[in-house]
Design an enzyme around this catalytic site. Structure first.
Site, PDB file in Angstrom:
ATOM      1  N   GLU A 103       0.800  -1.247   0.000  1.00 31.13           N
ATOM      2  CA  GLU A 103       0.000   0.000   0.000  1.00 31.13           C
ATOM      3  C   GLU A 103       0.821   1.281   0.000  1.00 31.13           C
ATOM      4  OE1 GLU A 103      -2.722  -0.287   3.294  1.00 31.13           O
ATOM      5  OE2 GLU A 103      -3.795  -1.968   2.402  1.00 31.13           O
ATOM      6  N   ASN A 116       2.195  -5.120  -3.247  1.00 34.39           N
ATOM      7  CA  ASN A 116       0.784  -5.419  -2.987  1.00 34.39           C
ATOM      8  C   ASN A 116       0.012  -4.134  -2.692  1.00 34.39           C
ATOM      9  OD1 ASN A 116      -1.184  -7.609  -2.449  1.00 34.39           O
ATOM     10  ND2 ASN A 116      -1.149  -6.882  -0.320  1.00 34.39           N
ATOM     11  N   HIS A 166     -10.380  -5.866  -2.393  1.00 30.31           N
ATOM     12  CA  HIS A 166     -11.456  -5.681  -1.402  1.00 30.31           C
ATOM     13  C   HIS A 166     -12.556  -4.869  -2.077  1.00 30.31           C
ATOM     14  CE1 HIS A 166      -9.013  -7.263   1.817  1.00 30.31           C
ATOM     15  NE2 HIS A 166      -8.061  -6.409   1.558  1.00 30.31           N
ATOM     16  N   GLU A 188      -6.170 -10.673  -1.480  1.00 36.52           N
ATOM     17  CA  GLU A 188      -6.998 -10.489  -0.269  1.00 36.52           C
ATOM     18  C   GLU A 188      -8.472 -10.379  -0.634  1.00 36.52           C
ATOM     19  OE1 GLU A 188      -5.521  -7.172   2.085  1.00 36.52           O
ATOM     20  OE2 GLU A 188      -3.443  -7.706   1.688  1.00 36.52           O
ATOM     21  N   ASP A 190     -12.200 -10.133  -1.068  1.00 38.47           N
ATOM     22  CA  ASP A 190     -13.509 -10.230  -0.412  1.00 38.47           C
ATOM     23  C   ASP A 190     -14.441  -9.242  -1.092  1.00 38.47           C
ATOM     24  OD1 ASP A 190     -12.556  -7.861   0.756  1.00 38.47           O
ATOM     25  OD2 ASP A 190     -12.558  -8.637   2.796  1.00 38.47           O
TER      26      ASP A 190
HETATM   27  C1  XIL Z   1      -6.507  -6.365   8.060  1.00 37.46           C
HETATM   28  C2  XIL Z   1      -6.857  -7.541   8.955  1.00 37.46           C
HETATM   29  O1  XIL Z   1      -7.764  -8.363   8.266  1.00 37.46           O
HETATM   30  C3  XIL Z   1      -7.475  -7.047  10.246  1.00 37.46           C
HETATM   31  O2  XIL Z   1      -7.628  -8.133  11.157  1.00 37.46           O
HETATM   32  C4  XIL Z   1      -6.579  -5.998  10.877  1.00 37.46           C
HETATM   33  O3  XIL Z   1      -7.229  -5.443  12.007  1.00 37.46           O
HETATM   34  C5  XIL Z   1      -6.254  -4.891   9.902  1.00 37.46           C
HETATM   35  O4  XIL Z   1      -5.692  -5.449   8.734  1.00 37.46           O
HETATM   36  N1  XIL Z   1      -5.017  -4.619   3.515  1.00 37.46           N
HETATM   37  C6  XIL Z   1      -4.061  -5.498   3.962  1.00 37.46           C
HETATM   38  C7  XIL Z   1      -4.367  -6.400   5.093  1.00 37.46           C
HETATM   39  O5  XIL Z   1      -2.983  -5.587   3.362  1.00 37.46           O
HETATM   40  O6  XIL Z   1      -3.240  -6.659   5.883  1.00 37.46           O
HETATM   41  C8  XIL Z   1      -5.482  -5.861   5.953  1.00 37.46           C
HETATM   42  O7  XIL Z   1      -5.809  -6.837   6.935  1.00 37.46           O
HETATM   43  C9  XIL Z   1      -6.662  -5.500   5.110  1.00 37.46           C
HETATM   44  C10 XIL Z   1      -6.310  -4.436   4.120  1.00 37.46           C
END
Ligand code: XIL
Length: 460
Positions: free
Chosen positions: A159, A201, A238, A267, A269
């Site tokens: 990020e 990422n 996401h 990641e 969802d």
């Molecule tokens: C999130 C986790 O799922 C949570 O449990 C935590 O509180 C915060 O981080 N981007 C990422 C992940 O790269 O590491 C994040 O994970 C979600 C967003």
């Protein structure tokens, strides 16, 4: 590890074995996977999930995770605040717990994340300048060294780009140490664990027309042109109604891959429910399957209730562990396949394996035969032949570091603690009469070592 091509295929092979035929090996390409990992394996891809250490004692959770997924990401346990809570005092307990669960079950691990503006330990948040740069590089080196040889791919930097229309870097204490902090982190990671793929990422980089996507693309192109060690780009993915799956997702993935990097959905969802959620999931899978260098998909948790945004019910299993419509659409799309074959030819010619296949003695014999080969992995088949009438058999398959078996079919595997020795037993009855054969198969992630596995066969 569960079996990538179970169910129908196992039954078919059992039938053929009873009939005394040994043509079963031609079948796998046509068989449908009944789990996410099995279906993804059909095209040489993985299907992963994020795992939280504190849920490993929940058997509903681990049963689903073990059955469906073959790539594991620690949801929080390998982040900077977790692994270096005080400067130079490293804490790997929970990360190690996840890695050993994954390895015991024959799964691979994505490392997440070595350097990030978020989830920094307090001591780091207060640092700046050269001391922060050095602390960051030390962190990258220490953590990547600790997990050396056990990580398929690291999210080296997470990020680092700004949202909105600038297309530039995000302001952070790390960015303020100088624009070259990202490449410095990648070089440190490569030096510490040369076998791990190194990824950048990020999120909101899915839509090809977004400025952020272009910013990351330009950085990756620059890194490749200057020889900065980068192997892959992770797309967090996401999604929700305000940030839906873009219709040009395949274009984005294809354009990044054309720079000479793998792409991975890291990641995934998608908030929502029912058929609209299912359709969006299907679109993401379709986009990945259409790009040969899209090597796998990871969803960010197992059940909706495990999600970091549980109220949006964004995952593939409901809170009770039931498969949702989204699960079925993902499985069906994986089984339908893509418009291209992943890694159709090895990027380097596969050398002749250096070890001839050993065979077992006694009343059964194990024989190795080569399957398909890719730049990073190869398939193998073991044929078990009964020399006398036997009521059962087991066969060990030993691979050599850094090799790992990442998928199996037509048998029930167990693993030793090193992860190098798999013992395969028949899924059903192992009875064979003299001269009869049966077979099982597996995929080896070879890490540059093309040596054939060694085999034993023990009859009962
Ligand atoms: C999130 C986790 O799922 C949570 O449990 C935590 O509180 C915060 O981080 N981007 C990422 C992940 O790269 O590491 C994040 O994970 C979600 C967003």
């Amino acid at each position: 590890m569960t079996t990538p091509r179970p169910g129908r295929l196992t039954a078919a092979i059992g039938g053929l074995a009873v009939a005394g035929l040994s043509v079963a090996l031609a079948l796998p390409a046509a068989a449908a996977g009944s789990t996410l990992q099995a279906a993804a394996s059909e095209s040489g891809r993985y299907f992963g999930t994020a795992i939280a250490a504190n849920r490993l004692s929940d058997s509903t959770y681990t049963t689903i995770a073990n059955r469906e997924f073959n790539m594991i990401t620690a949801e929080n346990e390998m982040k900077m605040d977790a692994t270096e809570p005080s400067q130079n005092q490293f804490s790997y307990g929970n990360g190690d717990r996840i890695v050993s669960w994954a390895r015991q079950n024959g799964k691979q691990v994505r490392g997440h994340a070595l350097a990030w503006h978020s989830q920094q330990p307090g001591w780091m948040q207060n640092m700046s300048g050269t001391s922060l740069r050095n602390a960051m590089l030390n962190h990258v080196t220490q953590v990547a060294t600790h997990y050396k040889g056990q990580i398929y791919a690291w999210d080296v930097v997470n990020e680092a780009f700004a949202d909105g229309s600038s297309g530039g870097r995000r302001d952070s204490n790390l960015q303020r140490t100088g624009n070259d902090w990202i490449e410095a982190a990648f070089r440190a990671a490569r030096a510490a664990d040369p076998a791990a793929k190194l990824c950048y990422n990020d999120y909101n980089t899915d839509n090809w027309s977004h400025a952020k996507t272009q910013g990351v693309y330009n950085m990756v192109r620059d890194f490749k042109s200057r020889g900065v060690p980068i192997d892959c780009v992770g797309f967090q993915a996401h999604f929700n109604s305000g940030n839906p799956v873009p219709s040009n997702y395949d274009t984005t993935l294809r354009n990044f891959a054309a720079l000479g990097v793998d792409v991975q959905i890291t990641e995934l969802d998608i908030e929502g429910s029912g058929s609209s959620q299912a359709q969006q999931y299907q679109g993401v899978v379709q986009a990945c399957l259409s790009v040969s260098r899209c090597t796998g998909i990871t969803v960010w948790g197992v059940r909706d209730s495990d999600s970091w945004r549980a109220s949006g019910t964004p995952l593939l299993f409901d809170g009770s562990g039931n498969k949702k419509a989204a699960y079925t659409s993902v499985l069906n799309q994986l089984n339908a396949g893509g418009t291209t074959t992943p890694n159709p030819t090895p990027t380097t010619p596969a050398p002749t394996p250096t070890t001839p296949p050993p065979t077992g003695g006694g009343s059964c014999t194990a024989t190795y035969s080569e399957g398909q080969k890719w730049s990073d992995r190869f398939n193998g088949t073991v044929t078990i032949r009964a020399n006398t009438n036997i009521s059962g058999w087991q066969s060990t398959v030993t691979v050599r570091n850094p090799q790992r078996i990442i998928a199996t079919w037509n048998g029930s595997p167990t693993w030793d603690s090193s992860g190098n020795v798999m013992t395969m037993r028949p899924s059903g009855s192992g009875a064979l009469s003299a001269g009869q054969t049966t077979s099982f198969g597996f995929t080896v992630q070879h890490g540059g070592n093309w040596t054939w596995p060694s085999l034993t066969c023990t009859a009962s």
